[in-house]
Write a protein that holds these residues in place. Structure first.
Motif, PDB file in Angstrom:
ATOM      1  N   ARG A   1     -37.729 -85.549 -53.687  1.00 46.57           N
ATOM      2  CA  ARG A   1     -38.574 -86.529 -54.364  1.00 46.57           C
ATOM      3  C   ARG A   1     -38.007 -87.954 -54.260  1.00 46.57           C
ATOM      4  O   ARG A   1     -38.192 -88.771 -55.152  1.00 46.57           O
ATOM      5  CB  ARG A   1     -38.769 -86.132 -55.828  1.00 46.57           C
ATOM      6  CG  ARG A   1     -39.488 -84.793 -55.991  1.00 46.57           C
ATOM      7  CD  ARG A   1     -39.818 -84.510 -57.452  1.00 46.57           C
ATOM      8  NE  ARG A   1     -40.705 -85.519 -58.015  1.00 46.57           N
ATOM      9  CZ  ARG A   1     -42.016 -85.564 -57.825  1.00 46.57           C
ATOM     10  NH1 ARG A   1     -42.625 -84.662 -57.065  1.00 46.57           N
ATOM     11  NH2 ARG A   1     -42.747 -86.513 -58.392  1.00 46.57           N
TER      12      ARG A   1
ATOM     13  N   ARG B   1     -46.812 -86.901 -47.500  1.00 47.78           N
ATOM     14  CA  ARG B   1     -45.952 -86.521 -48.628  1.00 47.78           C
ATOM     15  C   ARG B   1     -45.549 -87.761 -49.428  1.00 47.78           C
ATOM     16  O   ARG B   1     -45.517 -87.727 -50.663  1.00 47.78           O
ATOM     17  CB  ARG B   1     -44.687 -85.816 -48.125  1.00 47.78           C
ATOM     18  CG  ARG B   1     -44.909 -84.492 -47.446  1.00 47.78           C
ATOM     19  CD  ARG B   1     -43.567 -83.810 -47.216  1.00 47.78           C
ATOM     20  NE  ARG B   1     -43.653 -82.735 -46.242  1.00 47.78           N
ATOM     21  CZ  ARG B   1     -42.652 -81.937 -45.925  1.00 47.78           C
ATOM     22  NH1 ARG B   1     -41.463 -82.104 -46.506  1.00 47.78           N
ATOM     23  NH2 ARG B   1     -42.800 -80.970 -45.029  1.00 47.78           N
TER      24      ARG B   1
ATOM     25  N   LEU C   1     -46.257 -88.707 -53.415  1.00 57.96           N
ATOM     26  CA  LEU C   1     -45.139 -88.955 -54.318  1.00 57.96           C
ATOM     27  C   LEU C   1     -45.142 -90.379 -54.865  1.00 57.96           C
ATOM     28  O   LEU C   1     -44.848 -90.601 -56.052  1.00 57.96           O
ATOM     29  CB  LEU C   1     -43.822 -88.686 -53.586  1.00 57.96           C
ATOM     30  CG  LEU C   1     -42.527 -88.906 -54.371  1.00 57.96           C
ATOM     31  CD1 LEU C   1     -42.464 -87.961 -55.575  1.00 57.96           C
ATOM     32  CD2 LEU C   1     -41.307 -88.707 -53.474  1.00 57.96           C
TER      33      LEU C   1
END
Length: 326
Positions: free
Chosen positions: A68, A95, A99
Motif C-alpha cells: 500500500r 492499482r 490506492l
C-alpha cells in the motif's frame, strides 16, 4: 541495517556511485532480507545501472512486503512503461489509481497520460480527461493542451495555457517551454521570440548559481537554454547547449535519467534542422528503455519535417513491427 541503508542512499543520491551503492545495499539485504525499503533501494540502483529486470524484481519484492505504498506502485508501473511492457505498466497504474486516486507528480493520472502518449492513443487520453477529478483543473487543462498539440491545433493549446506533457518527459511540466514551442509552431513570431529570450536568460542565471554537483538541475537548465537558442534561430548555440545537457547527465553513466539528455538533443536537433543526427538519436532511443515509440513519433508534430526522409520511414517500419498492439 539502517546505517548501511543510509550509507547506500548517500552513495546513490549524492555521490552517484551506483556500483558502490549496490554493494552496500546488497550487504544490508543480507542482514535483513525482509526489509521493503532495502529491496526498493536496490531496485532504484539496478535501474540506474541498466539492470532493468533486476530493478523490477526487487521492487516487486518490496511491493509484496508493503503493498500500500503509492510511490512504490508508481515506480513499478513507470519502469514497466520504460521497458515497453505496457500491459503490466497499466496494471500497476490501475492499482495506484485504486490506492491513491488523486493527481500528483507521481500520480496515476499523470502516469497514465504519459503511457497513452507512448502508445499514440489519443482516444485513451480523451477518456482520461473525463476520468480526472473535476477539481484537478491544471492537469485537465494540460491534457487538453497536449491533445490539441498532437492534433496540430496550436492556438487551442495556447489558449489552455501552453502546459504540455510531451517528450522529453519530466515530472515537472515546463509551462514556459511549452508556450515557446507552441508559439513557434503557430507562427506567432513575436511571442516566440519573447519567450525564447526569457528561456535563455533564466537558464543562464540558473547555470550561474547551480553548483557542478547539482547534475539534474544543470542538465535541465542546459535543456532550457538549448530550446531558447533553437527558437531564437541560434542553431550552433542550441546544439552546444543540448550536448552539454546530455554530457551532464549521460546515458552511459545513468541508464535511467540519461534518457533525458538523448531525448533533449533529439528534440533540439529537429527544431534546428539537424535531421540526420536527430534520426540517429531516435534510432538509438527506440532500442533502449524509455518512453519513445514509433506511434508517439508518428503522432508528434516535431517530426513532421523528417516524415519523408527514407531513413526515418525505414526506422518507423522496423521498430513498429516489434511493438505489441496498443
Amino acid at each position: 541495517m539502517e546505517t548501511r541503508l543510509a550509507e547506500g542512499f548517500v552513495l546513490y543520491r549524492l555521490d552517484r556511485d551506483f556500483e558502490a551503492a549496490l554493494e552496500v545495499l546488497l550487504d544490508a539485504d543480507g542482514r535483513t532480507p525482509g526489509d521493503a525499503s532495502v529491496q526498493e533501494a536496490i531496485g532504484y540502483v539496478h535501474r540506474r545501472l541498466g539492470h532493468w529486470d533486476e530493478a523490477i524484481d526487487r521492487r516487486e519484492r518490496a511491493a509484496r512486503l508493503e503493498p500500500r505504498r503509492p510511490g512504490l506502485l508508481f515506480s513499478i508501473g513507470h519502469t514497466y512503461h520504460l521497458m515497453r511492457r505496457y500491459e503490466l505498466a497499466e496494471e500497476w497504474f490501475h492499482r495506484l489509481t485504486v490506492l491513491a486516486p488523486r493527481p500528483g507528480p507521481n500520480g496515476p493520472f499523470e502516469a497514465r497520460a504519459d503511457l497513452y502518449s507512448s502508445l499514440g492513443d489519443t482516444a485513451a487520453l480523451r477518456a482520461l480527461i473525463a476520468e480526472t477529478p473535476s477539481d484537478a483543473l491544471e492537469l485537465r487543462s494540460t491534457l487538453r493542451a497536449t491533445l490539441a498539440y498532437y492534433g496540430r491545433r496550436y492556438d487551442e493549446a495556447l489558449a489552455e495555457g501552453g502546459r504540455l506533457r510531451i517528450w522529453p518527459f519530466a515530472r515537472e511540466v515546463d509551462e514556459t517551454a511549452g508556450r515557446a514551442l507552441l508559439s513557434h509552431l503557430a507562427g506567432r513570431e513575436a511571442e516566440r521570440d519573447s519567450i525564447a529570450r526569457e528561456l535563455r536568460e533564466s537558464a543562464e542565471e540558473e547555470l550561474r548559481r547551480r553548483a557542478p554537483e547539482e547534475i539534474n538541475a544543470r542538465a535541465r537548465a542546459y535543456a532550457r537554454l538549448a530550446l531558447g537558442q533553437a527558437l531564437g534561430g541560434n542553431a550552433d548555440q542550441a546544439l552546444r547547449a543540448a550536448r552539454a545537457s546530455r554530457a551532464t547527465l549521460s546515458l552511459d553513466v545513468d541508464a535511467y535519467s540519461g534518457r533525458y539528455g538523448e531525448q533533449r538533443l533529439a528534440a533540439v536537433s529537429l527544431l534546428v534542422g539537424n535531421d540526420q543526427e536527430s534520426i540517429d538519436l531516435l534510432a538509438e532511443l527506440l532500442r533502449r528503455p524509455n518512453e519513445l515509440t514509433p506511434r508517439l513519433l508518428q503522432l508528434d508534430p516535431r517530426l513532421d519535417p523528417v516524415r519523408g526522409d527514407p531513413r526515418f520511414v525505414a526506422l518507423l517500419a522496423e521498430r513498429t513491427e516489434r511493438l505489441p498492439p496498443g
